[in-house]
Enzyme design. Structure first.
Site, mmCIF file in Angstrom:
data_model
loop_
_atom_site.group_PDB
_atom_site.id
_atom_site.type_symbol
_atom_site.label_atom_id
_atom_site.label_comp_id
_atom_site.label_asym_id
_atom_site.label_seq_id
_atom_site.Cartn_x
_atom_site.Cartn_y
_atom_site.Cartn_z
ATOM 1 N N GLU A 4 9.514 1.819 10.522
ATOM 2 C CA GLU A 4 10.559 2.795 10.203
ATOM 3 C C GLU A 4 9.903 4.164 10.260
ATOM 4 O O GLU A 4 9.111 4.515 9.379
ATOM 5 C CB GLU A 4 11.114 2.541 8.787
ATOM 6 C CG GLU A 4 11.890 1.257 8.665
ATOM 7 C CD GLU A 4 13.187 1.263 9.447
ATOM 8 O OE1 GLU A 4 13.635 2.342 9.868
ATOM 9 O OE2 GLU A 4 13.746 0.180 9.647
ATOM 10 N N GLU A 56 9.755 16.838 14.334
ATOM 11 C CA GLU A 56 10.150 16.599 12.943
ATOM 12 C C GLU A 56 9.349 17.521 12.025
ATOM 13 O O GLU A 56 8.120 17.574 12.121
ATOM 14 C CB GLU A 56 9.869 15.137 12.579
ATOM 15 C CG GLU A 56 10.322 14.783 11.181
ATOM 16 C CD GLU A 56 9.965 13.355 10.786
ATOM 17 O OE1 GLU A 56 8.827 12.925 11.049
ATOM 18 O OE2 GLU A 56 10.832 12.690 10.208
ATOM 19 N N LYS A 88 0.879 -1.180 0.000
ATOM 20 C CA LYS A 88 0.000 0.000 0.000
ATOM 21 C C LYS A 88 0.920 1.235 0.000
ATOM 22 O O LYS A 88 1.449 1.633 1.043
ATOM 23 C CB LYS A 88 -0.876 -0.020 1.258
ATOM 24 C CG LYS A 88 -2.267 0.549 1.092
ATOM 25 C CD LYS A 88 -2.375 2.017 0.869
ATOM 26 C CE LYS A 88 -2.068 2.889 2.041
ATOM 27 N NZ LYS A 88 -1.877 4.314 1.619
ATOM 28 N N CYS A 133 13.652 10.817 6.230
ATOM 29 C CA CYS A 133 13.558 10.444 7.640
ATOM 30 C C CYS A 133 14.861 10.706 8.370
ATOM 31 O O CYS A 133 14.850 10.997 9.553
ATOM 32 C CB CYS A 133 13.172 8.983 7.749
ATOM 33 S SG CYS A 133 14.245 7.912 6.789
#
Ligand code: NAD
Length: 492
Positions: free
Chosen positions: A249, A384, A175, A283
């Site tokens: 992750e 973040e 997905k 990331c």
């Protein structure tokens, strides 16, 4: 003309039962350039059923050497299609083609690395205390795994999961993100061309509904997810309800630490690579630049000067250094985070606005932004942003740098710039991060394990550790004695 795609289920592109479709917007032109299905739970069920059938009927009986051959063929196909596939991906997420092209080669590299394991999934003989018992361990695939990816690097992130999943004999339902699904759907055609049996690889596109349905599907025995920490938490909870394992992750706020003794030419480039590569939408972004006082002013000046010169433009142009932000919601989030940082009193050195100018009119461009004299406790240094926004923080001592580096709920990566070997060894041992880069940053290898400490994730991708995520362990104990045993005492 708008390209229209179907779901890829059981070796065919099919219309979604949901009847819904989603537009794919090119973040450089602002135009809809493709349409992908918005799958519902019933579509996901079909994909999972196809994967289960393929696992039962063909893939579980396919030898390791045959799986490896298919993976190597697929590696060649993605490598030779790198031009076309990188153009597609850059049109979907605005990332510069310089990077997406190398990511297509990376997909091939991952497939080649893990194909090497496919016929070497050796078990182990375990010598027991009882000499008349044979004990051995075999590693088995889970069956069907659900792979959910983010929009910043759809195929590179998929390769981290797909290559070990296929090598170990699992079937997959993928997905991709609703913001960048087209490259994954196009990749399905390469999987088919490589000759994989139908049902081994399936793609369901869509948003949260499709993602949830995949995590909740009874036939899915393991979930691997790359994305935001908030969604990771939700997925872990949903998988926990069914007691299926997850690999996560997630995000980061990685410290990139420059000491006084560093090679500054290299360190400045490393700082830029850490935050402006991929428009900061990575990331591992080195979004907190910790700089020792003796070189602080010079680093702030050099990083900001080069940041202000970064060439923005058409992601498909090889001269472009920074592309757009990938989608409108992300564009708005980043601008809001910049405003909040400004309001909080952080010193803005360069950037800070939507980028304008010739060729930038329609795209989601944000100026490379540098804040200096940032406090590590501030939101700018703790949250973040996932965009081209750097927070530079001064420090005096090594101990202070380590304390600040670790004062974060994340632990994905860290950079250390120093030529003092003892310091490098001390700091790399002390920092809480899954990847530590010394005198380099944002450098990847298929062989090296990658993943997060703390809220940056669970489990590892790549390397041998990445392979083990897709295998479960079975122990077989065979008693070949004729002796009678006491049925009421455990045998040991
Ligand atoms: P996101 O979490 O919003 O979405 C990721 C995927 O999850 C998408 O496919 C989305 O449709 C799906 N999803 C959303 N809600 C879901 C739910 N409830 N159940 C199941 N699936 C669901 O992330 P994003 O905005 O696409 O990506 C940015 C984030 O990804 C950043 O936090 C970034 O740090 C992280 N990221 C991590 C890595 C890594 O390897 N550690 C790599 C790239 C990106």
């Amino acid at each position: 003309m708008i390209r229209k795609y179907g779901l890829y289920i059981d070796g065919r592109y099919v219309e979604p039962l949901s009847g819904r479709r989603l537009p794919s917007v090119n973040p450089y032109t602002g135009e809809v350039w493709a349409e992908v299905p918005d799958a519902g739970a019933e579509d996901v069920e079909l994909a999972v059923a196809a994967a289960r059938r393929a696992y039962r009927e063909t893939w579980s009986q396919t030898s390791g050497v045959a799986r490896a051959a298919l993976m190597l063929k697929l590696a060649s196909l993605i490598e030779s299609s790198a031009d076309r596939m990188s153009t597609i991906e850059s049109s979907d997420n605005g990332k510069i083609v310089r990077e997406t092209h190398s990511q297509m080669k990376w997909v091939g590299r991952q497939l080649r690395f893990f194909a090497g394991y496919a016929d070497k999934l050796f078990g182990q003989h375990i010598p027991l205390d009882q000499r008349d018992t044979l004990d051995y361990v075999v590693h088995e695939p889970y069956g069907v795994v659900g792979l959910i990816t983010a929009w910043n690097s759809p195929l590179a992130l998929l390769a981290n999961k797909l290559a070990p999943a296929l090598a170990t004999g699992n079937c997959v339902v993928v997905k991709p993100s609703e913001h960048a699904s087209v490259s994954t759907l196009e990749f399905a055609a390469l999987v088919e061309e490589a000759g994989f049996p139908k049902g081994v690889f399936n793609v369901v596109t869509g948003g949260v509904e499709a993602g949830r349905a995949l995590v909740d599907a009874q036939g899915v025995a393991k979930v691997s997810f790359t994305g935001s920490p908030g969604v990771g938490r939700e997925i872990a909870a949903a998988a926990g309800r069914r007691l299926v394992p997850v690999t996560l992750e997630l995000g980061g706020k990685s410290p990139n630490i420059i000491f006084d003794d560093a090679n500054l030419d290299k360190a400045v480039v490393g700082a830029l690579a850490g935050i402006f590569g991929a428009t900061g939408q990575t990331c591992v972004a080195g979004s907190r630049l910790l700089v020792q006082r003796g070189v602080y002013d010079e680093v702030v000046a050099r990083v900001s000067r080069r940041a202000a010169e970064i060439r923005m433009g058409n992601p498909l142009d090889h001269a472009t250094e920074m592309g757009t932000v990938a989608n409108e919601p992300q564009f708005r989030r980043i601008l809001a985070a910049i405003e909040e940082a400004r309001a909080s009193g952080a010193r803005l050195v360069t950037g800070g606005r939507r980028a304008t100018g010739p060729g930038l009119e329609s795209g989601y461009f944000i100026e490379p932004t540098v804040f200096a004299d940032v406090r590590n406790e501030s939101r700018l240094a703790q949250e973040e942003i996932f965009g081209p926004v750097l927070a530079i923080i001064p420090f005096d001592t090594e101990a202070e740098a380590i304390a600040m580096a670790n004062d974060s709920r994340f632990g994905l990566a860290a950079g250390i710039w120093s030529n003092d070997i003892s310091r490098v060894l001390r700091v790399s041992r002390a920092v809480q991060a899954g990847s530590v880069w010394v005198n380099t940053y944002r450098a990847l290898a298929a062989q090296a394990p990658f993943g997060g400490f703390k809220e940056s994730g669970i489990g590892r991708e790549r390397g041998e550790a990445g392979l083990l995520e897709y295998l479960t362990t079975k122990n077989v104990m065979i008693d070949f004695s004729d002796a009678e045993r006491d049925p009421f005492a455990i045998k040991n």
